[in-house]
Design an enzyme around this catalytic site. Sequence first.
Site, short mmCIF file in Angstrom:
data_model
loop_
_atom_site.label_atom_id
_atom_site.label_comp_id
_atom_site.label_asym_id
_atom_site.label_seq_id
_atom_site.Cartn_x
_atom_site.Cartn_y
_atom_site.Cartn_z
N TYR A 167 -5.67 2.21 8.07
CA TYR A 167 -5.18 3.18 9.27
C TYR A 167 -6.23 3.13 10.30
O TYR A 167 -7.47 3.60 9.69
CB TYR A 167 -4.66 4.46 8.97
N PRO A 182 0.87 -1.20 0.02
CA PRO A 182 0.12 -0.07 0.10
C PRO A 182 0.92 1.20 0.07
O PRO A 182 1.95 1.62 0.70
CB PRO A 182 -0.64 -0.10 1.36
N ARG A 242 8.63 0.80 -3.15
CA ARG A 242 9.44 1.83 -3.84
C ARG A 242 9.67 1.41 -5.19
O ARG A 242 9.32 2.12 -6.03
CB ARG A 242 10.72 2.45 -3.27
N ARG A 257 9.95 13.73 9.31
CA ARG A 257 10.67 14.00 8.00
C ARG A 257 10.96 15.29 7.61
O ARG A 257 10.15 15.95 6.98
CB ARG A 257 9.80 13.27 7.08
N HIS A 278 8.37 -0.38 7.82
CA HIS A 278 7.65 0.86 7.07
C HIS A 278 8.61 1.54 6.07
O HIS A 278 8.40 2.79 6.00
CB HIS A 278 6.80 1.86 7.99
N GLN A 327 -5.44 -1.76 2.94
CA GLN A 327 -4.61 -1.44 3.80
C GLN A 327 -5.39 -0.27 4.78
O GLN A 327 -5.97 0.50 4.31
CB GLN A 327 -3.38 -0.80 3.29
#
Length: 395
Positions: free
Chosen positions: A132, A80, A335, A167, A280, A130
């Site tokens: 959350y 996902p 990726r 990030r 992750h 997926q």
Amino acid sequence: MNPNACHDIADLRAAAHRRLPRGLFDYVDRGCDSETGLARNRAAFDDIRFAPHVLADVGQRTLQAAVLGRTQEMPIAIAPMSPAGLLWFEGERELAAAAADAGIPFTLATESMTALETIASEVGGTLWFQLYIWTERRLSWQLVERAARAGYTALLVTVDTVVPPHRAFNERSGFGTPFRPGIANIADMLAHPRWLAGVMGRYLLARGLPRLENHPGDPKRTVLQPPRPETRLNPALDWDDIHTLRKIWPGRLIVKGILRADDAARAIECGADGVVVSNHGARNLDSAVASIEALPAIADAIGGTASILLDSGIRHGSDIAKALALGAEAVLVGRPALYGIGTAGRAGAARALALLRHEFDTVLAYLGCRSPAELDAGLIWRNQPPTVRGIQSAT
């Protein structure tokens, strides 16, 4: 660009880097904090070596494998990934179509820009969803019910992202969640006209700014808007949430984001059918153990009684073979598929999958295996003479 000019995943990455705005590419490509986790993921795979068999008659090989109880064309599924819809116009649809063509599952993200019902009705194939779990759990349970009605066969509930990760590069570029327009990132987008016209231009002409189509409410939240309080990440998740999902979800239930054997065993006790061993993609906790390092202990704890998938760091066919040899039944590819989408949409994603398929098939042959089912820990070199299919090596 013709994706067939790309001869490995690194070529696709370079092509995506050229086509995409720098800030958006970084959002896909980079990790978090000091980004030591990205290097650790790669190093952990590179440190694993094979002790291959020879003279094993590998003239007839198959890549088919049983994953979550179903036979598919190779032991890969699409992970996902929420950025797909920003890399290409309706990128989730393109990626789902490439997965269906390859005979592997596609996992749609909660944060996707294409509705789960649209993917099911217009693309089909083997679909996973997926989840959350939001602060307002009731809204998440409603989303689960939508996925069940639409025909998704597996639910991957992500448990390793309970607060937004740090990030700094996203904060600097503005390409975070939500997107924050500024002089620098607008100039970045203008410097990539193919992406600007082909993605954002098409969205604006078709239906306005990209929206998170699986979120509740009407109008849906756009990429410029922060999460509503009820749909923020929920830091209060606990094992009772897995019990609840087991009651309301009729298909395979997989807990994603497991790095400990005791947590894996607890997930199965709570009714899960399996786990995804995952850090992750090194995007959350920079100092977390690499997934492939955590895999053997988890396989020892629940292997043979539950499904074990793995993601984070897959770049080569040899990585897939290493994961299966150490106890996974399949890997999730993240990726590499996004590099393909970012390069050439569906054709680029298909190229990424074809490259991984070819590399994996080649590695199987060199290991002396005719199918993924023959991969086992005996093929891993452990700095001592390996046991060769029940016979101790004389050297």
